[in-house]
Design a protein around this motif. Sequence first.
Motif, PDB file in Angstrom:
ATOM      1  N   ARG A 122      59.100  38.424  61.245  1.00 14.11           N
ATOM      2  CA  ARG A 122      59.293  39.825  61.636  1.00 14.11           C
ATOM      3  C   ARG A 122      60.615  40.359  61.074  1.00 14.11           C
ATOM      4  O   ARG A 122      60.686  41.490  60.594  1.00 14.11           O
ATOM      5  CB  ARG A 122      59.280  39.966  63.155  1.00 14.11           C
ATOM      6  CG  ARG A 122      57.901  39.939  63.744  1.00 14.11           C
ATOM      7  CD  ARG A 122      57.923  40.285  65.239  1.00 14.11           C
ATOM      8  NE  ARG A 122      56.804  39.631  65.882  1.00 14.11           N
ATOM      9  CZ  ARG A 122      56.858  38.447  66.500  1.00 14.11           C
ATOM     10  NH1 ARG A 122      57.997  37.818  66.625  1.00 14.11           N
ATOM     11  NH2 ARG A 122      55.776  37.928  67.033  1.00 14.11           N
ATOM     12  N   ALA A 123      61.672  39.539  61.148  1.00 13.55           N
ATOM     13  CA  ALA A 123      62.998  39.964  60.664  1.00 13.55           C
ATOM     14  C   ALA A 123      62.977  40.245  59.175  1.00 13.55           C
ATOM     15  O   ALA A 123      63.540  41.245  58.725  1.00 13.55           O
ATOM     16  CB  ALA A 123      64.047  38.905  60.991  1.00 13.55           C
ATOM     17  N   ALA A 133      51.660  30.931  59.177  1.00  9.77           N
ATOM     18  CA  ALA A 133      52.690  31.130  58.150  1.00  9.77           C
ATOM     19  C   ALA A 133      54.034  30.603  58.637  1.00  9.77           C
ATOM     20  O   ALA A 133      54.747  29.918  57.892  1.00  9.77           O
ATOM     21  CB  ALA A 133      52.795  32.612  57.790  1.00  9.77           C
ATOM     22  N   ALA A 134      54.390  30.890  59.877  1.00 12.08           N
ATOM     23  CA  ALA A 134      55.650  30.396  60.446  1.00 12.08           C
ATOM     24  C   ALA A 134      55.638  28.874  60.504  1.00 12.08           C
ATOM     25  O   ALA A 134      56.646  28.225  60.199  1.00 12.08           O
ATOM     26  CB  ALA A 134      55.871  30.986  61.833  1.00 12.08           C
ATOM     27  N   GLU A 135      54.503  28.289  60.876  1.00 11.42           N
ATOM     28  CA  GLU A 135      54.376  26.831  60.931  1.00 11.42           C
ATOM     29  C   GLU A 135      54.560  26.220  59.547  1.00 11.42           C
ATOM     30  O   GLU A 135      55.281  25.230  59.389  1.00 11.42           O
ATOM     31  CB  GLU A 135      53.002  26.473  61.493  1.00 11.42           C
ATOM     32  CG  GLU A 135      52.749  24.995  61.642  1.00 11.42           C
ATOM     33  CD  GLU A 135      51.339  24.726  62.156  1.00 11.42           C
ATOM     34  OE1 GLU A 135      50.717  23.784  61.641  1.00 11.42           O
ATOM     35  OE2 GLU A 135      50.866  25.450  63.054  1.00 11.42           O
ATOM     36  N   ILE A 136      53.948  26.799  58.537  1.00 16.92           N
ATOM     37  CA  ILE A 136      54.076  26.304  57.163  1.00 16.92           C
ATOM     38  C   ILE A 136      55.532  26.348  56.713  1.00 16.92           C
ATOM     39  O   ILE A 136      56.030  25.435  56.066  1.00 16.92           O
ATOM     40  CB  ILE A 136      53.175  27.116  56.204  1.00 16.92           C
ATOM     41  CG1 ILE A 136      51.711  26.792  56.462  1.00 16.92           C
ATOM     42  CG2 ILE A 136      53.530  26.833  54.744  1.00 16.92           C
ATOM     43  CD1 ILE A 136      50.740  27.729  55.748  1.00 16.92           C
ATOM     44  N   LEU A 137      56.227  27.429  57.074  1.00 15.55           N
ATOM     45  CA  LEU A 137      57.628  27.600  56.683  1.00 15.55           C
ATOM     46  C   LEU A 137      58.593  26.800  57.551  1.00 15.55           C
ATOM     47  O   LEU A 137      59.764  26.668  57.217  1.00 15.55           O
ATOM     48  CB  LEU A 137      58.030  29.077  56.746  1.00 15.55           C
ATOM     49  CG  LEU A 137      57.373  29.994  55.725  1.00 15.55           C
ATOM     50  CD1 LEU A 137      57.711  31.441  56.039  1.00 15.55           C
ATOM     51  CD2 LEU A 137      57.806  29.626  54.322  1.00 15.55           C
ATOM     52  N   GLY A 138      58.108  26.293  58.669  1.00 11.97           N
ATOM     53  CA  GLY A 138      58.986  25.576  59.585  1.00 11.97           C
ATOM     54  C   GLY A 138      59.947  26.515  60.291  1.00 11.97           C
ATOM     55  O   GLY A 138      61.115  26.192  60.508  1.00 11.97           O
ATOM     56  N   THR A 139      59.458  27.690  60.641  1.00  9.32           N
ATOM     57  CA  THR A 139      60.295  28.699  61.283  1.00  9.32           C
ATOM     58  C   THR A 139      59.527  29.334  62.429  1.00  9.32           C
ATOM     59  O   THR A 139      58.526  28.794  62.874  1.00  9.32           O
ATOM     60  CB  THR A 139      60.767  29.743  60.239  1.00  9.32           C
ATOM     61  OG1 THR A 139      61.740  30.585  60.835  1.00  9.32           O
ATOM     62  CG2 THR A 139      59.635  30.557  59.673  1.00  9.32           C
ATOM     63  N   THR A 140      59.981  30.467  62.884  1.00 11.67           N
ATOM     64  CA  THR A 140      59.332  31.161  63.995  1.00 11.67           C
ATOM     65  C   THR A 140      58.728  32.481  63.509  1.00 11.67           C
ATOM     66  O   THR A 140      59.160  33.025  62.481  1.00 11.67           O
ATOM     67  CB  THR A 140      60.354  31.483  65.095  1.00 11.67           C
ATOM     68  OG1 THR A 140      61.322  32.394  64.555  1.00 11.67           O
ATOM     69  CG2 THR A 140      61.037  30.224  65.597  1.00 11.67           C
ATOM     70  N   PRO A 141      57.758  33.014  64.262  1.00 14.44           N
ATOM     71  CA  PRO A 141      57.255  34.344  63.912  1.00 14.44           C
ATOM     72  C   PRO A 141      58.360  35.400  63.912  1.00 14.44           C
ATOM     73  O   PRO A 141      58.302  36.361  63.149  1.00 14.44           O
ATOM     74  CB  PRO A 141      56.208  34.627  65.000  1.00 14.44           C
ATOM     75  CG  PRO A 141      55.717  33.280  65.396  1.00 14.44           C
ATOM     76  CD  PRO A 141      56.959  32.400  65.330  1.00 14.44           C
ATOM     77  N   ARG A 189      56.104  31.998  49.621  1.00 11.92           N
ATOM     78  CA  ARG A 189      57.107  31.476  48.685  1.00 11.92           C
ATOM     79  C   ARG A 189      58.380  32.306  48.766  1.00 11.92           C
ATOM     80  O   ARG A 189      59.494  31.776  48.820  1.00 11.92           O
ATOM     81  CB  ARG A 189      56.568  31.475  47.251  1.00 11.92           C
ATOM     82  CG  ARG A 189      57.538  30.858  46.253  1.00 11.92           C
ATOM     83  CD  ARG A 189      56.985  30.884  44.835  1.00 11.92           C
ATOM     84  NE  ARG A 189      56.893  32.216  44.296  1.00 11.92           N
ATOM     85  CZ  ARG A 189      57.915  32.897  43.783  1.00 11.92           C
ATOM     86  NH1 ARG A 189      59.124  32.384  43.778  1.00 11.92           N
ATOM     87  NH2 ARG A 189      57.744  34.101  43.297  1.00 11.92           N
ATOM     88  N   ILE A 190      58.228  33.610  48.811  1.00 13.80           N
ATOM     89  CA  ILE A 190      59.371  34.513  48.921  1.00 13.80           C
ATOM     90  C   ILE A 190      60.097  34.274  50.257  1.00 13.80           C
ATOM     91  O   ILE A 190      61.323  34.186  50.310  1.00 13.80           O
ATOM     92  CB  ILE A 190      58.908  35.984  48.808  1.00 13.80           C
ATOM     93  CG1 ILE A 190      58.352  36.260  47.407  1.00 13.80           C
ATOM     94  CG2 ILE A 190      60.007  36.952  49.160  1.00 13.80           C
ATOM     95  CD1 ILE A 190      59.350  36.164  46.294  1.00 13.80           C
ATOM     96  N   ALA A 191      59.329  34.162  51.335  1.00 14.75           N
ATOM     97  CA  ALA A 191      59.919  33.934  52.654  1.00 14.75           C
ATOM     98  C   ALA A 191      60.638  32.590  52.708  1.00 14.75           C
ATOM     99  O   ALA A 191      61.692  32.471  53.339  1.00 14.75           O
ATOM    100  CB  ALA A 191      58.835  33.999  53.730  1.00 14.75           C
TER     101      ALA A 191
END
Length: 112
Positions: A35-36, A23-31, A61-63
């Motif tokens: 968590r935040a 999920a983090a990879e798809i969003l281009g972010t970190t785990p 989508r929300i994230a």
Amino acid sequence: MTADDSFGRLDDDDYPAYTMGRAAEILGTTPGFLRAIGEARLITPLRSEGGHRRYSRYQLRIAARARELVDQGTPVEAACRIVILEDQLEEAQRINAEYRRAAESANPTATA
């Protein structure tokens, strides 16, 4: 491509669920970001049989929307509140449109 183009709301039984890392990879972010936003109560991860966090397409989508706001300088907590309010507004507008269509079909001569 925007986040809304790639993630849609699907029925609970119909969507795949992604691990936190994927999920983090798809969003281009970190785990840590996931968590935040979980701590800010924007999304609550699903749990697999092994107890691992998993995220639906709708949650992604929300994230993704929250991530856009954070990237623009909005604090995580505020971004989560904004996304929740936007989602509630979208739902209210959908319900209002359905109500208007139903009222118009029940009384076609009364148009406003």
